[in-house]
Design an enzyme around this catalytic site. Structure first.
Site, PDB file in Angstrom:
ATOM      1  N   LYS A  32       0.842  -1.197   0.000  1.00 50.46           N
ATOM      2  CA  LYS A  32       0.000   0.000   0.000  1.00 50.46           C
ATOM      3  C   LYS A  32       0.872   1.240   0.000  1.00 50.46           C
ATOM      4  CE  LYS A  32      -2.224   1.636   3.715  1.00 50.46           C
ATOM      5  NZ  LYS A  32      -1.999   3.119   3.773  1.00 50.46           N
ATOM      6  N   ASP A  59      -3.419   4.314  -2.037  1.00 50.54           N
ATOM      7  CA  ASP A  59      -4.380   4.724  -1.003  1.00 50.54           C
ATOM      8  C   ASP A  59      -4.386   6.252  -0.876  1.00 50.54           C
ATOM      9  OD1 ASP A  59      -6.036   4.792   1.254  1.00 50.54           O
ATOM     10  OD2 ASP A  59      -4.381   4.364   2.631  1.00 50.54           O
ATOM     11  N   LYS A  61      -7.459   8.105  -1.153  1.00 48.34           N
ATOM     12  CA  LYS A  61      -8.749   8.515  -0.572  1.00 48.34           C
ATOM     13  C   LYS A  61      -9.274   9.808  -1.212  1.00 48.34           C
ATOM     14  CE  LYS A  61      -7.634   6.543   3.995  1.00 48.34           C
ATOM     15  NZ  LYS A  61      -6.177   6.284   3.852  1.00 48.34           N
ATOM     16  N   ASP A  64     -13.657  14.857  -3.746  1.00 50.63           N
ATOM     17  CA  ASP A  64     -13.808  16.169  -4.371  1.00 50.63           C
ATOM     18  C   ASP A  64     -15.058  16.129  -5.235  1.00 50.63           C
ATOM     19  OD1 ASP A  64     -13.191  18.771  -5.514  1.00 50.63           O
ATOM     20  OD2 ASP A  64     -11.094  18.379  -5.017  1.00 50.63           O
ATOM     21  N   THR A 120     -10.672   3.590  10.427  1.00 56.16           N
ATOM     22  CA  THR A 120     -10.546   2.729  11.607  1.00 56.16           C
ATOM     23  C   THR A 120      -9.996   3.484  12.814  1.00 56.16           C
ATOM     24  OG1 THR A 120      -8.442   1.950  10.672  1.00 56.16           O
ATOM     25  CG2 THR A 120     -10.357   0.536  10.375  1.00 56.16           C
ATOM     26  N   ARG A 212       2.501  -1.174  10.839  1.00 56.60           N
ATOM     27  CA  ARG A 212       3.555  -1.164  11.846  1.00 56.60           C
ATOM     28  C   ARG A 212       3.919  -2.529  12.422  1.00 56.60           C
ATOM     29  NH1 ARG A 212       1.274   4.463  14.311  1.00 56.60           N
ATOM     30  NH2 ARG A 212      -0.578   3.635  13.270  1.00 56.60           N
TER      31      ARG A 212
END
Length: 234
Positions: A32, A59, A61, A64, A120, A212
């Protein structure tokens, strides 16, 4: 088909990303690329990853007006990424325009198009007080999922904890891509709705995004293989 986690490359530069990927030279990964990495490095980051034979979830997002998103997607489609996303809060017309832009900009198979429901990192209390959405978090996510499907998108980005209900209302083929994945021994950090790979598999995630727990591990390759094993049910 072997189940594999998507690794979130949450680094600011290619100079930091490349050393992380070196232990994976014999692996074809699904990675990603988020805003941090893409906006500071541009399309070259995608080119570098494609040369290494990795699949890419871009990614960004997008959120608009429909025409702007359509034209942006038309351009981004030319990068050859495998998956890309928008914010479902942009509305059905914007999401449909995103799909149209991808189709216009792709010569072969268009990238998978997802829409983000609720992040999330967002709690129900935050959603209700800051977004002024009076329903439950689950109701909001399910509403966005149905809107996403109606717009012709392939799936949503959601929490593991909403995946099963989304399958009920949108069908099992509708993708549920779930970030917020942590090993049980790891800190949740800034995520609110987290789960481990095994729970994600049990609750019906289609794909998991892990950052992570792999990128900050002392031995990233070992951590990746452990996540992959749990996610695959082996």
């Amino acid at each position: 088909m072997e189940k594999e986690p998507i690794i979130a490359l949450d680094f600011p530069t290619w100079q930091e990303t490349e050393p992380f990927l070196q232990p994976f030279e014999n692996e074809s990964l699904f990675v990603k690329v988020g805003m941090e990495l893409y906006l500071q490095n541009g399309p070259s980051i995608v080119e570098n990853l494609k040369k290494m034979n990795h699949r890419i979830f871009l990614d960004l997002k997008l959120h608009d007006i429909p025409n702007t998103v359509q034209q942006a997607m038309k351009g981004l489609a030319g990068l050859g990424v495998d998956m890309i996303n928008v914010h479902a809060a942009g509305g059905q017309k914007m999401m449909a325009a995103a799909r149209e832009g991808l189709e216009q900009g792709t010569s072969g198979q268009r990238p998978i198009l997802l829409a983000v429901t609720q992040l999330t990192s967002t709690s129900e209390e935050q959603m209700q007080t800051e977004q002024l959405i009076p329903v439950s978090l689950e109701e909001s996510v399910l509403h966005y999922a149905k809107l996403t499907k109606a717009a012709g998108c392939d799936g949503v980005v959601c929490s593991v904890h909403e995946a099963a209900k989304i399958s009920e209302v949108c069908g099992t083929e509708f993708l549920k891509v779930t970030p917020g994945i942590r090993m049980k021994e790891d800190d949740a950090n800034d995520q609110k709705r987290v789960a481990d790979p095994q729970l994600a598999r049990t609750l019906g995630s289609s794909m998991i995004v892990v950052g992570r727990s792999i990128t900050k591990a002392e031995q990233p390759l070992v951590a990746y293989q452990k996540v992959k094993q749990l996610w695959g049910g082996m």
